[in-house]
Scaffold this active site. Structure first.
Site, short mmCIF file in Angstrom:
data_model
loop_
_atom_site.label_atom_id
_atom_site.label_comp_id
_atom_site.label_asym_id
_atom_site.label_seq_id
_atom_site.Cartn_x
_atom_site.Cartn_y
_atom_site.Cartn_z
N LYS A 1 0.84 -1.21 0.00
CA LYS A 1 0.00 0.00 0.00
C LYS A 1 0.88 1.26 0.00
CE LYS A 1 -3.89 -2.40 2.06
NZ LYS A 1 -4.76 -2.70 3.22
N GLN B 1 -4.79 -1.36 9.30
CA GLN B 1 -4.72 -2.71 8.72
C GLN B 1 -5.36 -3.72 9.67
OE1 GLN B 1 -3.76 -3.34 5.62
NE2 GLN B 1 -4.09 -5.53 5.81
N ASP C 1 -11.03 2.95 3.53
CA ASP C 1 -11.35 1.52 3.41
C ASP C 1 -12.85 1.30 3.18
OD1 ASP C 1 -9.34 -0.44 3.53
OD2 ASP C 1 -8.95 -0.02 5.64
N1 GUN Z 1 -7.18 -6.74 5.93
C1 GUN Z 1 -7.57 -7.52 4.90
N2 GUN Z 1 -8.13 -6.76 3.93
C2 GUN Z 1 -8.09 -5.49 4.35
C3 GUN Z 1 -8.50 -4.25 3.78
O1 GUN Z 1 -9.05 -4.14 2.69
N3 GUN Z 1 -8.27 -3.14 4.56
C4 GUN Z 1 -7.70 -3.22 5.78
N4 GUN Z 1 -7.53 -2.08 6.46
N5 GUN Z 1 -7.30 -4.34 6.34
C5 GUN Z 1 -7.50 -5.47 5.62
#
Ligand code: GUN
Length: 278
Positions: free
Chosen positions: A52, A96, A119
């Site tokens: 990311k 996350q 998100d």
């Molecule tokens: N963990 C697994 N998928 C995601 C996601 O799309 N966003 C976040 N913040 N954590 C995750």
């Protein structure tokens, strides 16, 4: 012969489009900044977070990195979110998941200011998707819609079956397919006679979280199959929720793992970040 839906290529196209947009915003004096929070050092999460941050750098978004220890308390995390919520420089906040067990994930998600929730997990954004108003949408399902559209797959009027009902993928996926005028059915662990239902699907989205669970017996001849899963098989090779070798010959189009849905999630996170200043 089936079409292999190339998520790597499509995500790259989207990132190039966003890179241009970000450059224009910069000329107007608008910088974009994403705060990325990781609690603990789960290896998979570290890879995702690293990717990311790399994507941010690539398209010209600043990323602020917060790496907190495993034993961080909920109160400490909420305090950081509060600070980032009021920080004018920060456009987006990403925590996350999963979080360590002492922290209530829902409490944390709902503490993020909805206008910084890139998100798309906050109730306000989920509610907006539900009633069809503006808001951030969860990145993975949003990416799947882009995969379908950019591969020339028509959604309107089609039988769409989603396997899985998580807040991150299954539920928003169903709502997005409905928004695109699909006829949507959601299957899950308690569904009876699942194959009978999934064999009706023109578009089958699989997010069950079980390696190679979906074989050809679940799939109608000529269906489009989207595989959200990512696992390691018995030979330590990456695989999805779909048994690709068995299923692919029966489809008209299918996503591979890796290189299908995965890269789209990050591209759409970047899309949401860019939208935060628009
Ligand atoms: N963990 C697994 N998928 C995601 C996601 O799309 N966003 C976040 N913040 N954590 C995750």
């Amino acid at each position: 012969m089936y079409q292999l839906i190339d998520g790597k290529k499509i995500s790259q196209e989207i990132k190039e489009e966003l890179k241009e947009k970000v450059a224009i915003r910069k000329e107007e004096g608008k910088e974009i900044c994403l705060a990325v929070i990781q609690v603990g050092s789960d290896p998979a999460s570290s890879v995702y977070v690293g990717n990311k941050k790399k994507a941010c750098a690539y398209i010209g978004i600043e990323s602020l990195s917060y790496e907190l220890p495993e034993e961080t308390t909920q109160q400490e995390l909420l305090k950081l979110i509060d600070k980032l919520n009021t920080d004018k420089k920060v456009n987006g906040i990403l925590v996350q998941l999963p979080l360590p067990k002492q922290i209530d994930e829902q409490k944390v998600i709902q503490a993020i200011a909805p206008e910084k929730d890139v998100d798309g997990f906050h109730e306000k954004n989920v509610g907006a998707l539900c009633v069809g108003s503006k808001g951030y949408v969860s990145c993975t399902p949003l990416g799947i819609i882009q995969l379908l559209k950019r591969s020339g797959v028509e959604i309107s009027g089609k039988n769409c079956v989603v396997i899985g009902r998580s807040n991150i993928v299954g539920k928003p996926m169903a709502l997005l397919l409905l928004r695109e005028n699909g006829t949507v059915t959601v299957c899950h662990s308690r569904t009876q006679n699942m194959q009978e239902i999934t064999r009706q699907a023109d578009i089958l989205v699989v997010a069950v979280g079980k390696p190679k669970m979906i074989d050809a017996s679940y799939v109608k001849e000529g269906a489009v199959v989207i595989d959200v899963g990512i696992h390691r098989d018995e030979n330590n090779k990456l695989c999805g929720d779909v048994d690709f070798e068995d299923v692919a010959p029966h489809t008209s189009a299918i996503t591979p793992v890796p290189g299908g849905v995965g890269p789209m999630t990050i591209a759409m996170l970047m899309y949401n970040c860019v939208s935060s200043v628009e």
